[in-house]
Motif scaffolding. Structure first.
Motif: not given
Ligand SMILES: CCCCC/C=C\C/C=C\C/C=C\C/C=C\CCCC(=O)SCCNC(=O)CCNC(=O)[C@H](O)C(C)(C)COP(=O)(O)OP(=O)(O)OC[C@H]1O[C@@H](n2cnc3c(N)ncnc32)[C@H](O)[C@@H]1OP(=O)(O)O
Length: 219
Positions: A168-178, A205-211
């Protein structure tokens, strides 16, 4: 809590229906002893090395020197190789990403049947381009923490059938993300999992998965 919720019963005993063989073993011994007290430091040093390799432009002489040093390190480890069920990498629940060198480092903040919340920090070597994380590395963390949410939801090991990531948008490096992952619903062995990755309030980002929960002993 670092790489997984430590209070969970990960040391599942083998039974007749749930033998020791299979793709994912029914029994895997989770200890915080393997690799010794400085194993986390060893993994961190390797990650730092990869950060440097990603950005370094060595002279041919320095490349020669480092290759020779690395050959020595590899020879040392050759004397101590064990199977995947006995290596600390992946089962050290007291370390970021369970001590798994192949995963971007995350620390689980909260985890249980309702889902997992973790703090994840992409390193310099996770660079895709233009200073931000490679999408594949983002997917790897969704897979692992999605798998953990599925596992905690059904109290059994599950394997990814599909995983869709929306960037959805850029994912930074060296940054605490949740990162948050949770089981949205379950139909028998099918566990439908969702997840999000945020930088503060911003959705990266978001995701959908099947396990699919594995049958006992399933390869
Ligand atoms: C491992 C940790 C050890 C350390 C422990 C320490 C601490 C533990 C802590 C936490 C654990 C943490 C994290 C978990 C770690 C990792 C997670 C990563 C997992 C992976 O990274 S894993 C690798 C990638 N993964 C594969 O390598 C899968 C290859 N594949 C297969 O192995 C089979 O394909 C399988 C098993 C998926 C299914 O096979 P199967 O024979 O069991 O079941 P079947 O085919 O009958 O499907 C049953 C129902 O799912 C439907 N279905 C199946 N696939 C579908 C699809 N793609 N789309 C839509 N529906 C699908 C069917 O249509 C049917 O639906 P229905 O029942 O309604 O008809």
């Amino acid at each position: 809590m670092k790489g997984a919720p430590i209070d969970q019963k990960w040391n599942v005993p083998a039974t007749e229906e749930s033998p020791l063989e299979g793709g994912f073993r029914a029994e895997f011994e989770v200890t915080t002893e393997r690799g010794g007290p400085r194993y986390g430091e060893l993994i961190e040093e390797v990650r730092t090395f990869m950060d440097k390799v990603r950005y370094a432009s060595p002279t041919p002489e320095l490349a020669d020197e480092i290759i020779d040093d690395l050959k020595l390190f590899n020879a040392k480890l050759d004397t101590l190789l064990v199977d995947e069920w006995h290596t600390p990498s992946g089962t050290r629940v007291d370390l970021p990403s369970r001590g798994n060198i192949t995963l971007p480092p995350y620390e689980v903040i909260d985890g249980g049947e309702d889902g997992v919340t973790a703090s994840v920090e992409f390193r310099r070597f996770h660079l895709g381009g233009n200073g931000v994380a490679h999408g594949g590395h983002v997917a790897v963390v969704f897979d692992d923490l999605g798998g953990m949410a599925a596992t905690l939801h059904v109290h059994g090991i599950a394997r990814t059938a599909y995983l869709t990531v929306n960037y959805r948008s850029l994912t930074p490096l060296e940054t605490p993300l949740t990162m948050r992952t949770w089981a949205e619903r379950r139909e028998g062995r099918k566990i439908f999992v969702k997840g999000t990755l945020h930088d503060g309030d911003r959705l990266c980002a978001d995701m959908e998965a099947l396990f699919i929960q594995l049958r006992p002993g399933q390869a």
